[in-house]
Design a protein around this motif. Structure first.
Motif, PDB file in Angstrom:
ATOM      1  N   VAL A 161       5.643 -10.697  -6.907  1.00  0.00           N
ATOM      2  CA  VAL A 161       5.158 -11.203  -8.187  1.00  0.00           C
ATOM      3  C   VAL A 161       3.925 -10.392  -8.564  1.00  0.00           C
ATOM      4  O   VAL A 161       3.047 -10.168  -7.740  1.00  0.00           O
ATOM      5  N   THR A 162       3.887  -9.933  -9.815  1.00  0.00           N
ATOM      6  CA  THR A 162       2.724  -9.204 -10.324  1.00  0.00           C
ATOM      7  C   THR A 162       2.274  -9.837 -11.627  1.00  0.00           C
ATOM      8  O   THR A 162       3.063 -10.426 -12.347  1.00  0.00           O
ATOM      9  N   MET A 163       0.996  -9.715 -11.895  1.00  0.00           N
ATOM     10  CA  MET A 163       0.465 -10.185 -13.174  1.00  0.00           C
ATOM     11  C   MET A 163       0.719  -9.107 -14.221  1.00  0.00           C
ATOM     12  O   MET A 163       0.390  -7.941 -14.011  1.00  0.00           O
ATOM     13  N   MET A 164       1.304  -9.505 -15.335  1.00  0.00           N
ATOM     14  CA  MET A 164       1.599  -8.556 -16.399  1.00  0.00           C
ATOM     15  C   MET A 164       0.423  -8.492 -17.361  1.00  0.00           C
ATOM     16  O   MET A 164      -0.506  -9.283 -17.281  1.00  0.00           O
ATOM     17  N   GLN A 165       0.492  -7.540 -18.288  1.00  0.00           N
ATOM     18  CA  GLN A 165      -0.605  -7.335 -19.230  1.00  0.00           C
ATOM     19  C   GLN A 165      -0.839  -8.538 -20.129  1.00  0.00           C
ATOM     20  O   GLN A 165      -1.958  -8.802 -20.535  1.00  0.00           O
ATOM     21  N   ALA A 203      -2.466   2.240 -11.740  1.00  0.00           N
ATOM     22  CA  ALA A 203      -2.434   0.918 -12.369  1.00  0.00           C
ATOM     23  C   ALA A 203      -3.215  -0.099 -11.547  1.00  0.00           C
ATOM     24  O   ALA A 203      -3.465   0.096 -10.364  1.00  0.00           O
ATOM     25  N   GLN A 204      -3.593  -1.155 -12.196  1.00  0.00           N
ATOM     26  CA  GLN A 204      -4.293  -2.241 -11.524  1.00  0.00           C
ATOM     27  C   GLN A 204      -3.288  -3.322 -11.114  1.00  0.00           C
ATOM     28  O   GLN A 204      -3.468  -4.490 -11.409  1.00  0.00           O
ATOM     29  N   LEU A 205      -2.219  -2.893 -10.443  1.00  0.00           N
ATOM     30  CA  LEU A 205      -1.222  -3.845  -9.969  1.00  0.00           C
ATOM     31  C   LEU A 205      -1.788  -4.645  -8.804  1.00  0.00           C
ATOM     32  O   LEU A 205      -2.389  -4.079  -7.901  1.00  0.00           O
ATOM     33  N   LEU A 206      -1.573  -5.917  -8.840  1.00  0.00           N
ATOM     34  CA  LEU A 206      -1.932  -6.773  -7.721  1.00  0.00           C
ATOM     35  C   LEU A 206      -0.688  -7.537  -7.301  1.00  0.00           C
ATOM     36  O   LEU A 206      -0.568  -8.741  -7.516  1.00  0.00           O
ATOM     37  N   PRO A 207       0.265  -6.812  -6.689  1.00  0.00           N
ATOM     38  CA  PRO A 207       1.504  -7.475  -6.319  1.00  0.00           C
ATOM     39  C   PRO A 207       1.299  -8.399  -5.118  1.00  0.00           C
ATOM     40  O   PRO A 207       0.489  -8.141  -4.238  1.00  0.00           O
ATOM     41  N   GLU A 208       2.047  -9.459  -5.133  1.00  0.00           N
ATOM     42  CA  GLU A 208       2.046 -10.403  -4.020  1.00  0.00           C
ATOM     43  C   GLU A 208       3.488 -10.604  -3.605  1.00  0.00           C
ATOM     44  O   GLU A 208       4.319 -11.058  -4.403  1.00  0.00           O
ATOM     45  N   ILE A 209       3.806 -10.231  -2.380  1.00  0.00           N
ATOM     46  CA  ILE A 209       5.168 -10.390  -1.883  1.00  0.00           C
ATOM     47  C   ILE A 209       5.389 -11.864  -1.573  1.00  0.00           C
ATOM     48  O   ILE A 209       4.651 -12.466  -0.800  1.00  0.00           O
ATOM     49  N   THR A 210       6.417 -12.423  -2.206  1.00  0.00           N
ATOM     50  CA  THR A 210       6.689 -13.854  -2.053  1.00  0.00           C
ATOM     51  C   THR A 210       7.879 -14.128  -1.147  1.00  0.00           C
ATOM     52  O   THR A 210       7.945 -15.181  -0.532  1.00  0.00           O
ATOM     53  N   THR A 265       0.830  -1.208   0.000  1.00  0.00           N
ATOM     54  CA  THR A 265       0.000   0.000   0.000  1.00  0.00           C
ATOM     55  C   THR A 265       0.867   1.261   0.000  1.00  0.00           C
ATOM     56  O   THR A 265       0.409   2.320  -0.412  1.00  0.00           O
ATOM     57  N   GLN A 266       2.120   1.143   0.412  1.00  0.00           N
ATOM     58  CA  GLN A 266       3.057   2.272   0.400  1.00  0.00           C
ATOM     59  C   GLN A 266       3.649   2.517  -0.986  1.00  0.00           C
ATOM     60  O   GLN A 266       4.222   3.569  -1.236  1.00  0.00           O
ATOM     61  N   TRP A 267       3.506   1.549  -1.879  1.00  0.00           N
ATOM     62  CA  TRP A 267       4.105   1.676  -3.205  1.00  0.00           C
ATOM     63  C   TRP A 267       3.551   2.866  -3.976  1.00  0.00           C
ATOM     64  O   TRP A 267       4.231   3.433  -4.815  1.00  0.00           O
ATOM     65  N   LYS A 268       2.312   3.244  -3.694  1.00  0.00           N
ATOM     66  CA  LYS A 268       1.701   4.367  -4.411  1.00  0.00           C
ATOM     67  C   LYS A 268       2.462   5.669  -4.180  1.00  0.00           C
ATOM     68  O   LYS A 268       2.370   6.585  -4.972  1.00  0.00           O
ATOM     69  N   LYS A 269       3.227   5.723  -3.091  1.00  0.00           N
ATOM     70  CA  LYS A 269       3.987   6.931  -2.771  1.00  0.00           C
ATOM     71  C   LYS A 269       5.235   7.083  -3.642  1.00  0.00           C
ATOM     72  O   LYS A 269       5.731   8.195  -3.786  1.00  0.00           O
TER      73      LYS A 269
END
Length: 150
Positions: free
Chosen positions: A82-86, A65-72, A53-57
């Motif tokens: 890991v994020t889903m690419m276009q 963007a519609q990033l849905l990152p998942e910290i692995t 949630t801090q990445w927006k800063k």
């Protein structure tokens, strides 16, 4: 007329095979990496890296963007997400923190890993990733530096 058509078809097949063979010499994995020195502690930096949630800063485009990152992976000196690419594939991005020879300074490395398919246009597109993602990564590192050094 049939002879010209046959020659054209054979030439087209030969050209496609040559392009495919040349693309086999290109790597199927590409890593783009950028680094910056920041006058901050690793603990302050990790607060901004490990909380998506801090990445927006600081992450360019993360606010829209519609990033849905998942910290692995999360350690005291690295974060891997890991994020889903276009194109529907997963992209891996990570940050490593290194000590610096300067006091109160750390070096932050940001990298992105891409797995390419075997198709020639996918391999050739890997040549353009640096131009596409490099400036965005540099801007993100500058944003992090500014927010931590102020």
């Amino acid at each position: 007329m049939l002879r010209i058509l046959k020659l054209g078809l054979i030439s087209l097949v030969f050209f496609a095979l040559m392009i495919t063979l040349i693309s086999l010499f290109f790597p199927s994995k590409v890593r783009i990496s950028k680094a910056i020195d920041i006058n901050s502690s690793p603990e302050k930096l990790m607060v901004l890296l490990r909380d998506t949630t801090q990445w927006k800063k600081w992450y360019p485009g993360a606010d829209s963007a519609q990033l849905l990152p998942e910290i692995t992976t999360l350690t005291d000196s690295s974060v891997v997400a890991v994020t889903m690419m276009q194109n529907g594939r997963k992209g891996v991005t990570g940050w490593n923190i290194y000590g610096s020879s300067f006091p109160n300074t750390i070096t932050l490395q940001w990298y992105m890993d891409f797995k390419l398919g075997w198709l020639p246009w996918e391999k050739f597109s890997g040549l353009l990733f640096e131009k596409r993602y490099g400036p965005m990564m540099e801007k993100g590192l500058e944003n992090l530096k500014k927010s931590l050094e102020n």
